[in-house]
Motif scaffolding. Structure first.
Motif, mmCIF file in Angstrom:
data_model
loop_
_atom_site.group_PDB
_atom_site.id
_atom_site.type_symbol
_atom_site.label_atom_id
_atom_site.label_comp_id
_atom_site.label_asym_id
_atom_site.label_seq_id
_atom_site.Cartn_x
_atom_site.Cartn_y
_atom_site.Cartn_z
ATOM 1 N N ILE A 155 -48.023 -15.599 9.762
ATOM 2 C CA ILE A 155 -47.885 -16.902 9.119
ATOM 3 C C ILE A 155 -46.654 -16.918 8.220
ATOM 4 O O ILE A 155 -46.182 -15.880 7.757
ATOM 5 C CB ILE A 155 -49.113 -17.274 8.260
ATOM 6 C CG1 ILE A 155 -49.320 -16.245 7.142
ATOM 7 C CG2 ILE A 155 -50.350 -17.422 9.116
ATOM 8 C CD1 ILE A 155 -50.324 -16.678 6.102
ATOM 9 N N ALA A 156 -46.130 -18.102 7.981
ATOM 10 C CA ALA A 156 -45.081 -18.322 6.991
ATOM 11 C C ALA A 156 -45.345 -19.688 6.369
ATOM 12 O O ALA A 156 -45.317 -20.709 7.057
ATOM 13 C CB ALA A 156 -43.700 -18.279 7.640
ATOM 14 N N LEU A 157 -45.636 -19.710 5.071
ATOM 15 C CA LEU A 157 -45.942 -20.948 4.365
ATOM 16 C C LEU A 157 -44.772 -21.292 3.451
ATOM 17 O O LEU A 157 -44.357 -20.475 2.634
ATOM 18 C CB LEU A 157 -47.210 -20.796 3.525
ATOM 19 C CG LEU A 157 -48.444 -20.242 4.235
ATOM 20 C CD1 LEU A 157 -49.632 -20.256 3.281
ATOM 21 C CD2 LEU A 157 -48.767 -21.035 5.476
ATOM 22 N N LYS A 158 -44.244 -22.497 3.574
ATOM 23 C CA LYS A 158 -43.094 -22.902 2.770
ATOM 24 C C LYS A 158 -43.355 -24.269 2.144
ATOM 25 O O LYS A 158 -44.030 -25.109 2.725
ATOM 26 C CB LYS A 158 -41.834 -22.969 3.636
ATOM 27 C CG LYS A 158 -41.441 -21.632 4.256
ATOM 28 C CD LYS A 158 -40.191 -21.765 5.107
ATOM 29 C CE LYS A 158 -39.812 -20.429 5.739
ATOM 30 N NZ LYS A 158 -38.599 -20.552 6.593
ATOM 31 N N MET A 159 -42.799 -24.473 0.949
ATOM 32 C CA MET A 159 -42.889 -25.787 0.325
ATOM 33 C C MET A 159 -41.675 -25.975 -0.575
ATOM 34 O O MET A 159 -41.050 -25.016 -1.021
ATOM 35 C CB MET A 159 -44.178 -25.946 -0.463
ATOM 36 C CG MET A 159 -44.341 -25.053 -1.666
ATOM 37 S SD MET A 159 -45.933 -25.347 -2.478
ATOM 38 C CE MET A 159 -45.790 -24.253 -3.900
ATOM 39 N N SER A 160 -41.342 -27.241 -0.834
ATOM 40 C CA SER A 160 -40.210 -27.552 -1.683
ATOM 41 C C SER A 160 -40.463 -28.883 -2.382
ATOM 42 O O SER A 160 -41.252 -29.707 -1.921
ATOM 43 C CB SER A 160 -38.916 -27.628 -0.863
ATOM 44 O OG SER A 160 -39.015 -28.666 0.101
ATOM 45 N N GLY A 161 -39.797 -29.089 -3.495
ATOM 46 C CA GLY A 161 -39.900 -30.351 -4.206
ATOM 47 C C GLY A 161 -38.696 -30.536 -5.099
ATOM 48 O O GLY A 161 -38.182 -29.583 -5.685
ATOM 49 N N ASP A 162 -38.221 -31.778 -5.216
ATOM 50 C CA ASP A 162 -37.080 -32.067 -6.063
ATOM 51 C C ASP A 162 -37.199 -33.503 -6.552
ATOM 52 O O ASP A 162 -37.539 -34.405 -5.770
ATOM 53 C CB ASP A 162 -35.771 -31.875 -5.296
ATOM 54 C CG ASP A 162 -34.556 -32.118 -6.176
ATOM 55 O OD1 ASP A 162 -34.445 -31.441 -7.223
ATOM 56 O OD2 ASP A 162 -33.744 -32.985 -5.829
ATOM 57 N N ALA A 163 -36.961 -33.711 -7.821
ATOM 58 C CA ALA A 163 -37.055 -35.041 -8.407
ATOM 59 C C ALA A 163 -35.937 -35.224 -9.409
ATOM 60 O O ALA A 163 -35.606 -34.304 -10.161
ATOM 61 C CB ALA A 163 -38.409 -35.240 -9.076
#
Length: 305
Positions: A155-163
């Motif tokens: 598995i490879a779990l990725k997340m990102s966020g920018d505001a």
């Protein structure tokens, strides 16, 4: 509004589907050593986008694969605000293998003045059970044999966020859960393991699994099991995953601007997260064929999509 709160308002499709696997286990416990014809396969996927609560959901009940896709653009009718969302959920496989591919993104911008808010949820669930007989053309019934059980997780779990802006918010999360039980001929469980990446997300089973995986993991678990020629055992596997995103921003003054974007994915090195099981006789002249027709000593190939 938080992502988890939004997700919690959706129907508990995945939990209800787990009852099928519980039924399989019950059959085995009630009739140890008997010809328990336990045979299930299913895959289910769902994508929900936007505060409008639009969901796309599909399922199957036989070996194969299923995918669900939904993408769209929205210009929200709140002054100068615009947003875009996309989501994809895929689940598939066959006896001995399951695969997942989830990706989600939510983004938006606002100005003079305006506000944008959107969330997305994708989840997938697979389950199967197969009854397997230990056979041999050269060894008599009752001959002791060793079976090597191997369980590979990728598995490879990725997340990102920018505001950017004075009143903005982003949130992204993802989760993977696997359970593998091997039921012995007397109703015992020589293999009974559960893995997850963290405590359970909304609508997913087993919040207290003990074996935690990393967010990027390639693990091979091996165990030798002692049985005899003529024995019958059952393989019982269930797996689930979920991804969610939330993005929002708002402006009040004529000279304000804001933007927000969030994304998350559940994938693997080959673009599909995978869970594979093989059961290999370490004794010559022994076969392990399920009533599904699957030869459990053979590695299940990854589904191409």
């Amino acid at each position: 509004m938080s992502t988890s709160a939004a997700a919690g308002t959706l129907p508990g499709d995945l939990l209800r589907l787990g009852a099928r696997m519980a039924a399989a286990a019950t059959v085995l416990l009630l009739a140890p050593g008997a010809d328990a014809q336990v045979l299930y396969f299913g895959a289910n996927v769902r994508v929900c986008l936007s505060h409008l609560g639009h969901c796309k959901y599909r399922s199957i009940g036989e070996p194969g694969q299923v995918s669900s896709r939904k993408s769209g653009d929205w210009s929200l009718p709140v002054s100068h605000a615009a947003g875009e969302q996309s989501g994809r959920a895929g689940a598939g496989g066959s006896y001995g293998a399951t695969t997942f591919d989830l990706t989600l993104s939510s983004s938006g911008s606002a100005d003079t003045p305006g506000n944008f808010a959107a969330w997305g949820l994708a989840d997938a669930h697979t389950y199967y059970a197969d009854t397997v007989r230990i056979g041999s053309d050269v060894l008599p019934p009752g001959t002791p044999v060793t079976l090597r059980v191997e369980n590979l997780i990728d598995i490879a779990l990725k997340m990102s966020g920018d505001a950017q802006g004075s009143d903005t918010s982003t949130d992204a999360d993802r989760y993977v859960w696997y359970r593998f039980t091997l039921w012995g001929p007397q109703g015992d469980r020589p293999v009974d393991m559960t893995w997850c990446t963290r405590a359970s997300g909304d609508g997913l089973p087993d919040p207290d699994c003990k074996l935690r995986m990393k967010h990027q993991d390639h693990e091979l678990y091996v165990k030798d099991v002692e049985m005899r020629v003529g024995d019958q055992f059952a393989v019982d596997v269930e797996s689930a995953t979920q991804a969610s995103v939330y993005a929002s921003c708002s402006t009040r003054g004529e000279d304000e601007r804001c933007s927000a974007i969030a994304g998350t994915s559940v994938r693997g090195p080959q673009k599909l997260a995978s869970h594979r099981i093989t059961i290999t006789p370490m004794t010559d002249g022994v076969q392990v064929i399920g009533i599904s027709g699957h030869d459990w000593s053979q590695g299940a190939g990854q589904d191409a999509r």
